[in-house]
Design a protein around this motif. Structure first.
Motif, PDB file in Angstrom:
ATOM      1  N   GLY A   1      12.139   7.382  -2.327  1.00 35.59           N
ATOM      2  CA  GLY A   1      12.775   8.324  -1.712  1.00 35.59           C
ATOM      3  C   GLY A   1      12.174   9.143  -1.010  1.00 35.59           C
ATOM      4  N   PRO A   2      13.740   9.943  -1.001  1.00 35.78           N
ATOM      5  CA  PRO A   2      13.927  10.065   0.390  1.00 35.78           C
ATOM      6  C   PRO A   2      13.302  11.942   0.484  1.00 35.78           C
ATOM      7  CG  PRO A   2      15.940  10.737  -0.049  1.00 35.78           C
ATOM      8  CD  PRO A   2      15.308  10.084  -1.064  1.00 35.78           C
ATOM      9  N   GLY A   3      12.554  12.213   1.707  1.00 35.71           N
ATOM     10  CA  GLY A   3      12.059  12.965   1.783  1.00 35.71           C
ATOM     11  C   GLY A   3      10.451  12.922   1.842  1.00 35.71           C
ATOM     12  N   VAL A   4       9.597  12.024   1.310  1.00 33.72           N
ATOM     13  CA  VAL A   4       8.548  12.204   0.751  1.00 33.72           C
ATOM     14  C   VAL A   4       7.426  11.381   1.799  1.00 33.72           C
ATOM     15  CG1 VAL A   4       6.979  11.167  -1.200  1.00 33.72           C
ATOM     16  CG2 VAL A   4       9.105  11.873  -1.771  1.00 33.72           C
ATOM     17  N   GLY A   5       6.575  12.422   2.297  1.00 32.21           N
ATOM     18  CA  GLY A   5       5.362  11.534   3.237  1.00 32.21           C
ATOM     19  C   GLY A   5       4.894  10.851   2.857  1.00 32.21           C
ATOM     20  N   LEU A   6       4.467   9.632   3.542  1.00 36.50           N
ATOM     21  CA  LEU A   6       3.978   8.469   3.742  1.00 36.50           C
ATOM     22  C   LEU A   6       2.809   8.347   4.348  1.00 36.50           C
ATOM     23  CD1 LEU A   6       6.993   5.963   3.718  1.00 36.50           C
ATOM     24  CD2 LEU A   6       5.445   7.130   1.736  1.00 36.50           C
ATOM     25  N   MET A   7       1.983   7.445   4.195  1.00 33.57           N
ATOM     26  CA  MET A   7       0.047   7.803   4.215  1.00 33.57           C
ATOM     27  C   MET A   7      -0.062   6.132   3.721  1.00 33.57           C
ATOM     28  SD  MET A   7      -3.213   9.430   5.299  1.00 33.57           S
ATOM     29  CE  MET A   7      -2.671  10.830   5.805  1.00 33.57           C
ATOM     30  N   TYR A   8      -0.258   4.853   5.064  1.00 32.67           N
ATOM     31  CA  TYR A   8      -0.364   3.819   4.939  1.00 32.67           C
ATOM     32  C   TYR A   8      -2.377   4.084   4.658  1.00 32.67           C
ATOM     33  CZ  TYR A   8      -1.211  -1.196   5.440  1.00 32.67           C
ATOM     34  OH  TYR A   8      -1.807  -2.442   5.381  1.00 32.67           O
ATOM     35  N   GLU A   9      -2.630   3.105   3.512  1.00 37.50           N
ATOM     36  CA  GLU A   9      -4.115   3.390   3.488  1.00 37.50           C
ATOM     37  C   GLU A   9      -4.466   2.053   3.897  1.00 37.50           C
ATOM     38  OE1 GLU A   9      -4.777   5.302   0.268  1.00 37.50           O
ATOM     39  OE2 GLU A   9      -5.033   6.825   1.027  1.00 37.50           O
ATOM     40  N   GLY A  10      -4.152   0.525   4.286  1.00 37.08           N
ATOM     41  CA  GLY A  10      -4.427  -0.610   4.484  1.00 37.08           C
ATOM     42  C   GLY A  10      -4.485  -1.242   3.491  1.00 37.08           C
ATOM     43  N   THR A  11      -4.932  -2.426   3.431  1.00 38.65           N
ATOM     44  CA  THR A  11      -4.616  -3.477   2.343  1.00 38.65           C
ATOM     45  C   THR A  11      -6.508  -3.389   2.167  1.00 38.65           C
ATOM     46  OG1 THR A  11      -5.548  -5.182   3.982  1.00 38.65           O
ATOM     47  CG2 THR A  11      -3.528  -4.654   3.926  1.00 38.65           C
ATOM     48  N   LEU A  12      -6.243  -4.415   0.394  1.00 36.16           N
ATOM     49  CA  LEU A  12      -7.092  -4.611  -0.236  1.00 36.16           C
ATOM     50  C   LEU A  12      -6.914  -6.099  -0.975  1.00 36.16           C
ATOM     51  CD1 LEU A  12      -7.084  -3.180  -3.337  1.00 36.16           C
ATOM     52  CD2 LEU A  12      -7.355  -1.236  -2.095  1.00 36.16           C
ATOM     53  N   ASP A  13      -7.970  -6.337  -1.776  1.00 39.37           N
ATOM     54  CA  ASP A  13      -7.736  -7.434  -2.974  1.00 39.37           C
ATOM     55  C   ASP A  13      -7.913  -6.759  -3.728  1.00 39.37           C
ATOM     56  OD1 ASP A  13      -7.743 -10.008  -3.334  1.00 39.37           O
ATOM     57  OD2 ASP A  13      -9.555 -10.174  -4.352  1.00 39.37           O
ATOM     58  N   GLU A  14      -8.723  -6.111  -4.442  1.00 39.75           N
ATOM     59  CA  GLU A  14      -9.033  -5.305  -5.932  1.00 39.75           C
ATOM     60  C   GLU A  14      -9.664  -3.977  -5.645  1.00 39.75           C
ATOM     61  OE1 GLU A  14     -10.741  -7.683 -10.256  1.00 39.75           O
ATOM     62  OE2 GLU A  14     -10.136  -8.158  -7.960  1.00 39.75           O
ATOM     63  N   ASP A  15      -9.271  -3.276  -6.689  1.00 41.79           N
ATOM     64  CA  ASP A  15      -9.751  -1.701  -6.444  1.00 41.79           C
ATOM     65  C   ASP A  15     -10.271  -1.298  -8.114  1.00 41.79           C
ATOM     66  OD1 ASP A  15      -7.417  -0.772  -7.755  1.00 41.79           O
ATOM     67  OD2 ASP A  15      -7.844   0.720  -4.910  1.00 41.79           O
ATOM     68  N   ALA A  16     -10.279  -0.358  -8.750  1.00 39.38           N
ATOM     69  CA  ALA A  16     -10.406   0.158  -9.840  1.00 39.38           C
ATOM     70  C   ALA A  16      -9.484  -0.267 -10.615  1.00 39.38           C
ATOM     71  CB  ALA A  16     -11.727   1.579  -9.575  1.00 39.38           C
ATOM     72  N   PHE A  17      -8.636  -0.023  -9.854  1.00 37.06           N
ATOM     73  CA  PHE A  17      -7.230  -0.006 -10.193  1.00 37.06           C
ATOM     74  C   PHE A  17      -5.946  -0.958 -10.652  1.00 37.06           C
ATOM     75  CE2 PHE A  17      -8.102   4.170  -8.094  1.00 37.06           C
ATOM     76  CZ  PHE A  17      -9.168   5.474  -9.622  1.00 37.06           C
ATOM     77  N   THR A  18      -6.727  -1.788 -10.132  1.00 40.17           N
ATOM     78  CA  THR A  18      -5.850  -3.042  -9.898  1.00 40.17           C
ATOM     79  C   THR A  18      -6.597  -4.406 -10.263  1.00 40.17           C
ATOM     80  OG1 THR A  18      -6.316  -3.670  -7.494  1.00 40.17           O
ATOM     81  CG2 THR A  18      -4.475  -2.049  -8.169  1.00 40.17           C
ATOM     82  N   HIS A  19      -7.427  -4.064 -11.591  1.00 45.62           N
ATOM     83  CA  HIS A  19      -7.933  -5.306 -11.873  1.00 45.62           C
ATOM     84  C   HIS A  19      -7.330  -6.313 -12.894  1.00 45.62           C
ATOM     85  CE1 HIS A  19     -11.959  -3.799 -10.326  1.00 45.62           C
ATOM     86  NE2 HIS A  19     -12.366  -2.615 -10.862  1.00 45.62           N
ATOM     87  N   SER A  20      -6.049  -6.088 -12.724  1.00 43.97           N
ATOM     88  CA  SER A  20      -5.228  -6.612 -14.062  1.00 43.97           C
ATOM     89  C   SER A  20      -4.879  -8.029 -13.446  1.00 43.97           C
ATOM     90  CB  SER A  20      -3.797  -5.730 -14.260  1.00 43.97           C
ATOM     91  OG  SER A  20      -3.037  -6.962 -14.870  1.00 43.97           O
ATOM     92  N   ARG A  21      -5.364  -8.946 -13.960  1.00 44.01           N
ATOM     93  CA  ARG A  21      -4.247 -10.804 -13.605  1.00 44.01           C
ATOM     94  C   ARG A  21      -3.385 -10.246 -13.178  1.00 44.01           C
ATOM     95  NH1 ARG A  21      -9.540 -10.634 -13.134  1.00 44.01           N
ATOM     96  NH2 ARG A  21      -8.727 -10.134 -10.810  1.00 44.01           N
ATOM     97  N   ALA A  22      -2.486  -9.849 -14.122  1.00 40.77           N
ATOM     98  CA  ALA A  22      -1.083  -9.367 -14.246  1.00 40.77           C
ATOM     99  C   ALA A  22      -1.054  -9.563 -12.198  1.00 40.77           C
ATOM    100  CB  ALA A  22      -0.058  -8.843 -14.490  1.00 40.77           C
ATOM    101  N   LEU A  23      -1.319  -9.222 -11.448  1.00 42.24           N
ATOM    102  CA  LEU A  23      -1.598  -8.383  -9.535  1.00 42.24           C
ATOM    103  C   LEU A  23      -1.821  -9.786  -8.551  1.00 42.24           C
ATOM    104  CD1 LEU A  23      -2.174  -5.206  -9.725  1.00 42.24           C
ATOM    105  CD2 LEU A  23       0.066  -5.865 -10.000  1.00 42.24           C
ATOM    106  N   ASP A  24      -3.088 -10.714  -9.991  1.00 42.82           N
ATOM    107  CA  ASP A  24      -3.119 -11.803  -8.838  1.00 42.82           C
ATOM    108  C   ASP A  24      -2.097 -12.598  -8.049  1.00 42.82           C
ATOM    109  OD1 ASP A  24      -5.950 -11.136  -9.952  1.00 42.82           O
ATOM    110  OD2 ASP A  24      -5.537 -13.299 -11.289  1.00 42.82           O
ATOM    111  N   ALA A  25      -1.153 -12.322  -8.658  1.00 41.81           N
ATOM    112  CA  ALA A  25       0.069 -13.153  -7.745  1.00 41.81           C
ATOM    113  C   ALA A  25       0.402 -12.035  -6.907  1.00 41.81           C
ATOM    114  CB  ALA A  25       1.183 -13.779  -8.023  1.00 41.81           C
ATOM    115  N   HIS A  26      -0.455 -11.371  -6.720  1.00 39.54           N
ATOM    116  CA  HIS A  26       0.554 -10.227  -5.425  1.00 39.54           C
ATOM    117  C   HIS A  26      -0.799 -10.101  -4.404  1.00 39.54           C
ATOM    118  CE1 HIS A  26       4.235 -10.141  -7.046  1.00 39.54           C
ATOM    119  NE2 HIS A  26       3.798  -9.666  -8.301  1.00 39.54           N
ATOM    120  N   ARG A  27      -2.114 -11.052  -4.540  1.00 35.78           N
ATOM    121  CA  ARG A  27      -2.798 -10.345  -3.913  1.00 35.78           C
ATOM    122  C   ARG A  27      -3.172 -11.192  -2.583  1.00 35.78           C
ATOM    123  NH1 ARG A  27      -6.050  -7.261  -7.508  1.00 35.78           N
ATOM    124  NH2 ARG A  27      -5.522  -8.091  -9.665  1.00 35.78           N
TER     125      ARG A  27
END
Length: 512
Positions: A128-154
């Protein structure tokens, strides 16, 4: 018998040194998971953060966009939303395909690559408007993205938000959608909760292929140690009479005595939770019935193929009224429909051609659901309230966060697998299927592990008190075992001082 007891005591003692540490970890982290679950982007959160579709925007119709992108043939999914790069796009999944195709709804140009700029635009639209953003790069998988439902998005793009919750967004590297959000408090609590409870430190590295086997065999070892400890505890407890100390337990030390007592008090719940945790893994596919898949295309009356005369997005948005955040084309009981969704989960159902709000004919839907299986329909139950097999949990829980509408139909088939199909009569959507194997999993996992028993869940905080008190009891049993094991290992590993050698006595002349 004495030889058997000796081996029983020794096995429980030395195996328990290892297993009690895991028990303690599971009990404590389980309490955390009652209130902070593994990060997920629920359907309601996703819809809430989607920008509204503009009714006056110059957008191509679904058939025009598909033709411009060179996509022909039946589809599995077709959606329109401001979901990628802050612009309206069609998200298309061809039938039989695993990956989605993203088409610019204004130009018909397929999205070829999700780069940093597009990921940041998606995150900005989500935040939404007014919220600052910082890009932190790409990754395949980390501690919070182990779900197999995300495999199609890596691979996933990481974007940090400068909001009060210090949220981290994960953007799909394939479609540009935000597919997961994780506030900082949720991330931190997860290190003490789901991340350690599910042994996720073993995921994503060299041990990843063996993760399931490690969890399964560790659980089996835990069951064996609990059974041995229960036997030892009963054998050592004097039900008639007392030891010289006046206690029914022979142990004088504080830790040993309370390990004995808490072991007898909480052995059953420990055994239940370790066993049900094993069942959550569906070890060696024991809950797979092998029943054939339901014939959803036959129920729908054919594949999803948007016709050339399909209504325009502008007409559909106007017909839905209110704020529309997503249009989803679908097919049910031989009819082409569009589900117009706002921030609420319940959609407005529109005819795909006439754009008129519509309802499915009951008799036509009954005939359609009968085509799901070659087995005859035994009965159709109309559920107007949740029951033991169709219910909802809090969004943060493992089984929570989904759309569980009411009323729904439960279609019971007369086949060997005992197949049930839950169908939404408003949209004609197949919500889920169940069979006797999956219902056994529901009792052996969800009921025994999470105490998903509706009379208890409906009387909170009674459920909370029961779960927390039993978890604390199990933690006390486990932690006393950890202390006892640590002390015993310390004694075994500490080298004993060498005995001072006394020279033999040699009598002198003065002492004959």
């Amino acid at each position: 018998m004495a030889h058997f007891k000796r081996w029983l005591f020794l096995l429980h003692r030395w195996l328990g040194i290892v297993v009690c540490a895991f028990f303690a970890m599971w009990f404590v982290s389980g309490v955390v998971m009652m209130y902070v679950g593994y990060p997920k982007l629920t359907e309601s959160e996703r819809l809430l953060h989607l920008p509204p579709l503009a009714a006056d925007a110059a957008l191509l119709g679904p058939r025009e966009a598909l033709d411009a992108a060179g996509i022909a043939g039946p589809l599995k999914e077709l959606r329109l939303a401001v979901a990628s790069g802050g612009r309206a796009v069609y998200l298309v999944q061809p039938a039989g395909g695993k990956s989605s195709v993203v088409i610019d709804a204004a130009t018909g140009t397929p999205l070829r690559d999700v780069d940093r700029e597009l990921a940041m635009a998606s995150a900005a639209a989500f935040a939404g408007p007014g919220v600052g953003l910082m890009y932190e790069g790409t990754l395949d998988e980390d501690a919070f993205t182990h779900s197999r439902a995300l495999d199609a998005h890596r691979p996933l793009h990481q974007v940090a938000l400068a909001d009060a919750a210090h949220t981290r967004l994960y953007v799909s590297g394939r479609t540009g959608e935000v597919v997961r959000d994780a506030p900082r408090a949720e991330r931190l609590w997860n290190y003490a909760g789901a991340w350690i409870h599910w042994l996720y430190p073993l995921r994503g590295g060299a041990l990843d292929p063996y993760w399931a086997d490690i969890v399964n065999w560790l659980s089996i070892l835990g069951i064996a140690v609990t059974l041995m400890g229960t036997a030892v505890g009963i054998l050592r407890w004097r039900f008639a009479g007392r030891y010289r100390s006046g206690s029914r337990s022979p142990y004088r030390g504080f830790m040993m005595r309370w390990h004995h007592i808490t072991g007898l008090l909480f052995a059953a719940v420990t055994l239940t939770w370790i066993f049900s945790g094993l069942m959550s893994m569906n070890p060696w596919r024991v809950f797979d019935s092998g029943a054939p898949a339901l014939r959803t295309e036959a129920m729908n009356g054919g594949p999803l193929v948007p016709p050339a005369d399909a209504a325009s997005p502008q007409a559909l948005i106007a017909a839905a009224g209110g704020t529309v955040r997503e249009l989803r084309w679908t097919r049910a009981a031989g009819r082409d429909l569009v589900l117009a969704r706002g921030s609420a989960l319940r959609p407005t159902v529109l005819d795909a051609a006439s754009v008129a709000p519509t309802a499915l004919d009951v008799d036509m839907l009954k005939a359609a659901v009968a085509k799901l299986s070659s087995a005859p329909v035994a009965r159709i139950e109309v559920l107007t309230a949740y029951d033991s097999h169709y219910y909802t949990r809090e969004p943060h829980t493992m089984t929570g966060g989904g759309d569980k509408p009411l009323p729904i139909w439960r279609v019971v088939f007369a086949d060997e697998a005992g197949t049930w199909a839950h169908v939404d009569p408003r949209t004609g959507a197949l919500l889920n299927r169940s069979d006797s194997h999956r219902r056994a999993s529901r009792w052996l996992f969800a009921m025994l592990h999470s105490w998903d028993w509706r009379p208890l869940l409906e009387r909170r905080p009674l459920w909370d008190l029961a779960m927390v008190l039993l978890s604390l009891g199990g933690a006390a049993l486990s932690l006393t075992g950890v202390v006892i094991g640590w002390r015993r290992l310390g004694r075994k590993l500490t080298p004993k001082p060498a005995a001072r050698r006394i020279p033999p006595f040699t009598p002198s002349k003065e002492h004959p």
